[in-house]
Each structure stands twice: as C-alpha cells, then as structure tokens.
Design an enzyme around this catalytic site. Sequence first.
Site, mmCIF file in Angstrom:
data_model
loop_
_atom_site.group_PDB
_atom_site.id
_atom_site.type_symbol
_atom_site.label_atom_id
_atom_site.label_comp_id
_atom_site.label_asym_id
_atom_site.label_seq_id
_atom_site.Cartn_x
_atom_site.Cartn_y
_atom_site.Cartn_z
ATOM 1 N N HIS A 265 0.845 -1.186 0.000
ATOM 2 C CA HIS A 265 0.000 0.000 0.000
ATOM 3 C C HIS A 265 0.877 1.232 0.000
ATOM 4 O O HIS A 265 1.948 1.230 0.607
ATOM 5 C CB HIS A 265 -0.898 0.015 1.250
ATOM 6 C CG HIS A 265 -2.071 0.911 1.105
ATOM 7 N ND1 HIS A 265 -1.982 2.263 1.336
ATOM 8 C CD2 HIS A 265 -3.349 0.667 0.726
ATOM 9 C CE1 HIS A 265 -3.164 2.806 1.103
ATOM 10 N NE2 HIS A 265 -4.006 1.868 0.727
ATOM 11 N N ASP A 319 -7.936 -5.126 -0.347
ATOM 12 C CA ASP A 319 -8.416 -5.954 -1.451
ATOM 13 C C ASP A 319 -8.178 -7.441 -1.240
ATOM 14 O O ASP A 319 -8.836 -8.267 -1.873
ATOM 15 C CB ASP A 319 -7.752 -5.517 -2.766
ATOM 16 C CG ASP A 319 -8.244 -4.155 -3.212
ATOM 17 O OD1 ASP A 319 -9.460 -3.936 -3.135
ATOM 18 O OD2 ASP A 319 -7.431 -3.316 -3.617
HETATM 19 N N1 CMC Z 1 4.035 -7.827 -4.207
HETATM 20 C C1 CMC Z 1 5.378 -7.899 -4.190
HETATM 21 N N2 CMC Z 1 6.181 -6.832 -3.964
HETATM 22 C C2 CMC Z 1 5.592 -5.665 -3.742
HETATM 23 C C3 CMC Z 1 4.202 -5.517 -3.728
HETATM 24 C C4 CMC Z 1 3.406 -6.651 -3.971
HETATM 25 N N3 CMC Z 1 2.075 -6.580 -3.996
HETATM 26 N N4 CMC Z 1 3.888 -4.228 -3.489
HETATM 27 C C5 CMC Z 1 5.043 -3.582 -3.367
HETATM 28 N N5 CMC Z 1 6.086 -4.433 -3.515
HETATM 29 C C6 CMC Z 1 7.514 -4.103 -3.463
HETATM 30 C C7 CMC Z 1 7.955 -3.501 -4.794
HETATM 31 O O1 CMC Z 1 8.398 -4.482 -5.692
HETATM 32 C C8 CMC Z 1 9.057 -2.567 -4.355
HETATM 33 O O2 CMC Z 1 10.181 -3.353 -4.065
HETATM 34 P P1 CMC Z 1 11.676 -2.765 -4.305
HETATM 35 O O3 CMC Z 1 11.782 -1.577 -3.399
HETATM 36 O O4 CMC Z 1 12.560 -3.906 -3.926
HETATM 37 O O5 CMC Z 1 11.731 -2.393 -5.757
HETATM 38 C C9 CMC Z 1 8.543 -2.014 -3.017
HETATM 39 O O6 CMC Z 1 7.680 -3.051 -2.503
HETATM 40 C C10 CMC Z 1 7.765 -0.706 -3.152
HETATM 41 O O7 CMC Z 1 6.708 -0.917 -4.108
HETATM 42 P P2 CMC Z 1 6.093 0.218 -5.024
HETATM 43 O O8 CMC Z 1 5.241 -0.398 -6.060
HETATM 44 O O9 CMC Z 1 7.187 1.139 -5.496
HETATM 45 O O10 CMC Z 1 5.232 1.017 -3.959
HETATM 46 P P3 CMC Z 1 4.053 2.013 -4.260
HETATM 47 O O11 CMC Z 1 3.808 2.777 -3.016
HETATM 48 O O12 CMC Z 1 4.284 2.790 -5.513
HETATM 49 O O13 CMC Z 1 2.868 1.008 -4.609
HETATM 50 C C11 CMC Z 1 1.021 -0.369 -4.627
HETATM 51 C C12 CMC Z 1 1.813 0.673 -3.822
HETATM 52 C C13 CMC Z 1 -0.315 -0.580 -3.947
HETATM 53 C C14 CMC Z 1 0.762 0.167 -6.037
HETATM 54 C C15 CMC Z 1 1.822 -1.686 -4.690
HETATM 55 O O14 CMC Z 1 2.031 -2.185 -3.382
HETATM 56 C C16 CMC Z 1 1.139 -2.735 -5.561
HETATM 57 O O15 CMC Z 1 1.285 -2.707 -6.785
HETATM 58 N N6 CMC Z 1 0.365 -3.707 -4.930
HETATM 59 C C17 CMC Z 1 -0.346 -4.710 -5.680
HETATM 60 C C18 CMC Z 1 -1.671 -4.146 -6.197
HETATM 61 C C19 CMC Z 1 -2.669 -3.918 -5.072
HETATM 62 O O16 CMC Z 1 -2.908 -4.778 -4.234
HETATM 63 N N7 CMC Z 1 -3.315 -2.727 -5.084
HETATM 64 C C20 CMC Z 1 -4.324 -2.353 -4.111
HETATM 65 C C21 CMC Z 1 -3.862 -1.219 -3.265
HETATM 66 S S1 CMC Z 1 -4.814 -0.950 -1.781
HETATM 67 C C22 CMC Z 1 -6.435 -0.633 -2.175
HETATM 68 C C23 CMC Z 1 -6.699 0.233 -3.316
HETATM 69 O O17 CMC Z 1 -6.087 1.286 -3.500
HETATM 70 O O18 CMC Z 1 -7.564 -0.131 -4.102
#
Ligand code: CMC
Length: 382
Positions: A265, A319
């Site tokens: 998140h 989710d």
């Molecule tokens: N699975 C594996 N690794 C993850 C995940 C995940 N779901 N989420 C983040 N990471 C890792 C990512 O690879 C990165 O690692 P590194 O620093 O080694 O490169 C680190 O954590 C930071 O991730 P990010 O994508 O740069 O972080 P962000 O704040 O931009 O993204 C997010 C947040 C929600 C987009 C992301 O966690 C994600 O894509 N999650 C999966 C999709 C998901 O479940 N979305 C629902 C979000 S909550 C409810 C809503 O908004 O609807």
Amino acid sequence: MSPAPTEKNFDKGLANTIAAESKMSFIDGVNGVLEYVGIHIDHLARNSTFEESTFLLWEGRLPTETELEELNAALRAEYSLPPGIIDLIRTFPVDSPPMHALQTAIAALALHDSDADVNDPEANRRKAIRLVAKTPAVVAAFDRFRSGKEIIEPRPEMDIASNFLWMLNGEEPTETMAKALDVCLILHADHGTNASTFTSLVIISTLSDMYSSIAGAIGALRGPLHGGANEGVMRMLEEIGDLSKVDEVIERKMANKEKIMGFGHRVYKAYDPRATYLKTFAKGLAEDTGNMELYQMSNRIEEIMNEKVAAKGIFPNVDFYSATTYWSLGLKLDLFTPMFAIARMSGWTGHCMEQLADNKLIRPGSSYTGPHEIPYVPMSDR
Ligand code: CMC
C-alpha cells in the site's frame, strides 16, 4: 501568490505531496489506523451502517435518529434508475466489463438530472444522494441484462446492501449476507486522497460537474494497482487452483518480480486495519459457505509474504481478503471492483463537496525533460 514550483518540488507519484485538506478520513500508515471523522474504522464496522457512515463522512458527525431516517428516506426515494438509463444498459454488449458499463451509465445519469450542471451545495448534496442510491441499481441491472435475466426493480423498504443483493439475485438475502455486505461497504467508503478520489478532486476543481468527476473516479478505480486489485486477487487464487500449489506459484511470481495482488500500500506500511477486519470476516463466511480452501489458500499466501516482504512494510491490503469475502457472498469475479465503487461513492461525492466548499484549481507543474531550440525542418527535408 504562491511561488512557482521548482525542479526540487518534483515528487514522482505524488507520494510525498499533501494535495488537499480533508476532515473525512484519517490514516496512520505506520501504526495501521483508519478513522472516519475521528471514529475508528473497527468501531464503525461493528456498530454502524453504510448509510450512517455516509452521513458521518458528509456531515462530519454522527446523525440523530431523525437525521438518519431522513437520509434513508432520501436515498430510498432515489433507488430507481430513469427508464432512459435502463434502455441504455440494454444497448451494452453483453461481454462489456462491468466497470466500463458502470462508468458509462454514471456519466449518462447527468443527461437525466436537471441538477447536473448546478454546482451549489444543495444541488450537489442531491446529486450525491442520487449517485449513492443509484449505483447499486446500475451494477445489478447490467449484471441481470448480460445474464439474460429480467432487470429487477429496487425495494425501497430495504437498506442499500440488502436492496443491492435483492436486485442482483432476485431473492431476499439472508441477514448474514446483508450484514456482511453492509460491513464491506463501510470499510470501503472512504480512504483519503487515494488515486480515484484524487481524480474526482482534479475534475471537480475545474468547476466541472459531479457526474463527470465520479465517472473519472470510476475510471481510476478500475486499474489493477487500485480497486481492480480485488479482482486480481481472485484471478490469482483461481490460477493457483488448490492449497497444495500455493507455495510453488507464489515463489515463482516473486522470483519473476511480479506484484502479488492484494499486498502492499502506498500509505500503510503496517497491516491495513480494514484487512484485519476482513480476514476474520472472510474466514467466517468461507466456513458458512463451503469456501474454506479459498480462505486457507489466502492465509498461506499471507504466511509466505510475511516471511519474504513484511520487513519491507508489505502486508495484505483491503483488497486481499475482500476477494474471499465477495466470492463467499456469491458475487461474480468481475463484480468485485464495482462493489468497491458502490461503497466509495459516498467518499468520492463527500470529497467533491468538501473541495467545492474551498476550491482551488488543481493543476500541478511538470518537469520538462525534452530538448530546446530545435529548428523546424520542412517535410521535404526530413
Ligand atoms: N508484491 C510484491 N512486492 C511488492 C508488492 C506486492 N504486492 N507491493 C510492493 N512491492 C515491493 C515492490 O516491488 C518494491 O520493491 P523494491 O523496493 O525492492 O523495488 C517495493 O515493494 C515498493 O513498491 P512500489 O510499487 O514502489 O510502492 P508504491 O507505493 O508505488 O505502490 C502499490 C503501492 C499498492 C501500487 C503496490 O504495493 C502494488 O502494486 N500492490 C499490488 C496491487 C494492489 O494490491 N493494489 C491495491 C492497493 S490498496 C487498495 C486500493 O487502492 O484499491
């Protein structure tokens, strides 16, 4: 006049930018706390209703009994769709993704509302009521139509959750089902300046109209990094197939650097408080409906992710367990994100009203990275 932004203000993804003030929801991402107008989400999930939480978000306080009765009556009087919207839904291709159908029908509602372009607080409050009241009818009507079933009229004596299940299934829901859905709606009703809410704020800040803002927000919500993740979780569970394959599939996805849907998140670096509640809920419903393996698979995914990435602050988000919950409630997979939209409608409309009460056009700068002083070359010389 505020100073012009400089390169050093650049904040990719706006992760460190405060872009709005709001009295609606408070999120403490480090300690995993969510409050609506100061009330802990867990207390609301246990004691409130979606309608009451909507009043809280819109008015900044809990309603009296009379005020809640008035809101319920106003919502129920708006449950039905204009005949033109039903006709429109009947023209949609039956294989349309429900989120596209929802976005189109919500934008089209503006054509049937004489308040559509009136931006005063009373008209906006009326539109907010219509949007919250009619969204469940749109989702249910499209699902009935695409399944070749009769579209069912709403039942104004029912609350939003029960009425939605009635319009979707043509059967009165059990008390447990209706209560479960109502709690899901409360948990998803608002969440700060998330991507879809921010989208709605950008649109309303131009003094456009609420229908345009909400149609935009629906477009943002459907993305797999936002609300589309609940559908992504269910597709992943289907892909895994059974409990014995969880370890292998998750290990492979992690090795391929794939994101595991329903984890991580932007704000929470602790357990999402909504997921705590939904996990208990998902377990109870899975037990009651014979979906225990689904719950066990989810639990095993959580254990693996705990070992691998909890240290990085990655935990289940809202989710993850809502997927098992919705599945156990008998909802089709591609209705999971529309469920999120039904709930978030109260947050989106509330934020639009809040923005208009103290509006400033939202228009960030960008850092130009292209060339300068390039001569124009005539077509014949290129
Ligand atoms: N699975 C594996 N690794 C993850 C995940 C995940 N779901 N989420 C983040 N990471 C890792 C990512 O690879 C990165 O690692 P590194 O620093 O080694 O490169 C680190 O954590 C930071 O991730 P990010 O994508 O740069 O972080 P962000 O704040 O931009 O993204 C997010 C947040 C929600 C987009 C992301 O966690 C994600 O894509 N999650 C999966 C999709 C998901 O479940 N979305 C629902 C979000 S909550 C409810 C809503 O908004 O609807």
